[in-house]
Design an enzyme around this catalytic site. Structure first.
Site, PDB file in Angstrom:
ATOM      1  N   PHE A   1       0.853  -1.196   0.000  1.00 31.60           N
ATOM      2  CA  PHE A   1       0.000   0.000   0.000  1.00 31.60           C
ATOM      3  C   PHE A   1       0.881   1.237   0.000  1.00 31.60           C
ATOM      4  CE2 PHE A   1      -2.462   3.437   1.892  1.00 31.60           C
ATOM      5  CZ  PHE A   1      -3.609   3.383   1.111  1.00 31.60           C
TER       6      PHE A   1
ATOM      7  N   ASP B   1       9.070   2.603   1.326  1.00 32.46           N
ATOM      8  CA  ASP B   1       7.921   3.353   1.819  1.00 32.46           C
ATOM      9  C   ASP B   1       7.833   3.081   3.315  1.00 32.46           C
ATOM     10  OD1 ASP B   1       5.468   4.237   2.680  1.00 32.46           O
ATOM     11  OD2 ASP B   1       4.353   3.469   0.959  1.00 32.46           O
TER      12      ASP B   1
ATOM     13  N   LYS C   1       2.798   9.729   8.306  1.00 30.71           N
ATOM     14  CA  LYS C   1       2.094   9.242   9.494  1.00 30.71           C
ATOM     15  C   LYS C   1       2.701   9.742  10.823  1.00 30.71           C
ATOM     16  CE  LYS C   1      -0.819   5.574   7.774  1.00 30.71           C
ATOM     17  NZ  LYS C   1      -0.554   4.956   6.480  1.00 30.71           N
TER      18      LYS C   1
END
Ligand SMILES: *Cc1c(COP(=O)(O)O)cnc(C)c1O
Length: 401
Positions: free
Chosen positions: A136, A221, A250
């Protein structure tokens, strides 16, 4: 104006399906809803609230910068952005930083940089991007196409091309796919959304070696795995494999939106003035808060604390599983843990999450089969114990039904 959960259904685009309760206040790892009910937060805003809710140091950074300077655009630079970039580069392999406002935007920048680097250095035939099934990388059209779940990228018309997927942890399949046409490989050094799937050490090393062999950039990532989540500042540090480009978001802002792409000077030079940009990226307010997050997280106390807290989680989760036999495995690292349901409970992770909410515990799922915990990195041990007692009641309700 009074609003409640039913207002959501009237005024919001229906792409989300939030819980029935509406949180109004948070402190540390506790949250209160509109009715004053108190919850323990193992969701952490999806691995974002690295220091819990309203950490006094972050409130202070927000207030201090908030009364000084919020936003300029990149027509001007600013002190917090330069300080944060200096701290990120001195703490990592990277020499250069590009700021964005989210994980998807940081990844978008990474992918565009990789394509531009390949074009400049090797020519237009070197354009293939390899990523992994169940990966993702965000919801912009480029990043969702690179993500390994067709369900998220289908149905929006023609996709960006030359993107291919292979199974995570399958080095032979990867070796068969990579070639001198490969421009970049994007991977999570611990798959989050796809089900909390850790990489095999040999796999990550092999991917790095094959990228070197074929002159392809390796992009990690670390939007979910970064900023202390695994007990290392970045997960790559625990794997002993260094990427060429790293993305982080995040936890970086501890709840304030910010993202960043980190890379080397050699690669960074391919984003010349005018090639890419963002109006908000690197704004002083976001960077001042992220700087404080980084100062606090990148300390032995917090990073070692993450591993101690992981051990506490695992010990209690094993006890719960010994009683109720619901998990096939507890996996993940640090404060990013997944309880994979066994065959008897296959596909029912959402039911466990809903039952946990009923017991005043906020948690997450990662796919249909995995219950995910991504709490604050500094969640007090008492909150872990109390939260897992609530979780056990939720598990018991389902197992005894
Ligand atoms: C959450 C996430 C993203 C997307 O981040 P946004 O801030 O939602 O755009 C990208 N990559 C990974 C690994 C993520 O977990």
């Amino acid at each position: 104006m009074n609003v409640d959960r039913s207002t959501f259904d009237d005024v919001m685009v229906p792409n989300y399906n939030p819980a029935k309760m509406v949180p109004v206040r948070g402190e540390g790892s506790r949250v209160w809803d509109q009715d004053g009910a108190e919850y323990i937060d193992f969701a952490g805003g999806i691995a974002v609230n690295a220091l819990g809710h309203c950490h006094p140091e972050l409130v202070k950074a927000l207030n201090e910068q908030g009364s000084k300077l919020w936003h300029l655009s990149n027509v001007f630079t600013n002190e917090p952005a330069m300080r944060l970039a200096s701290k990120l580069t001195s703490a990592t392999f990277a020499d250069r930083v590009y700021f964005a406002n989210s994980g998807a935007e940081a990844n978008e920048a990474a992918l565009k940089l990789a394509r531009r680097w390949a074009l400049d250095e090797h020519g237009e035939q070197k354009n293939q991007i390899i990523a992994f099934n169940r990966g993702f990388h965000g919801r912009t059209f480029f990043t969702v196409t690179v993500g390994g779940q067709a369900a998220y990228s289908d149905g929006f018309g023609p996709k960006p091309g030359a993107v291919e997927h292979c199974d995570y942890n399958d080095l032979a399949a990867f070796e068969a796919m990579i070639s001198d046409k490969t421009c970049a490989v994007m991977m999570e050094p611990l798959q989050g959304e796809g089900g909390i799937i850790p990489p095999d050490a040999d796999f990550v090393r092999g991917v790095r070696e094959l990228c070197d062999k074929h002159n392809a950039l390796l992009i990690f990532d670390e939007v979910q795995s970064g900023v202390g989540r695994t007990g290392h500042l970045y997960a790559y540090m625990g794997l002993g494999v260094t990427p060429d480009i790293l993305t982080t978001a995040k936890s970086l802002g501890g709840g304030f939106p910010v993202g960043a792409m980190l890379t080397t000077t050699d690669i960074a030079q391919h984003l010349k003035p005018g090639t890419h940009g963002s109006t908000y990226g690197g704004n002083p307010l976001a960077c001042a808060i992220a700087e404080r997050v980084l100062d606090i997280v990148n300390t032995p106390e917090v990073l070692e604390g993450v591993l101690n807290k992981e051990a506490l989680f695992r010990e209690h989760l094993e006890q719960i599983n010994a009683k109720y036999k619901v998990f096939s495995e507890v996996r993940g690292k640090g404060m990013l843990l997944g309880c994979a349901l066994n065959d008897d409970y296959e596909g029912r992770a959402k039911e466990f999450m809903a039952a946990a909410t009923e017991e005043n515990l906020m948690c997450l799922v990662a796919g249909a089969n995995v219950i995910r915990f991504a709490p604050s990195l500094v969640i007090p041990d008492e909150d872990i114990k109390e939260g897992l007692a609530r979780f056990e009641r939720a598990v018991a309700k389902i197992a005894n039904a």
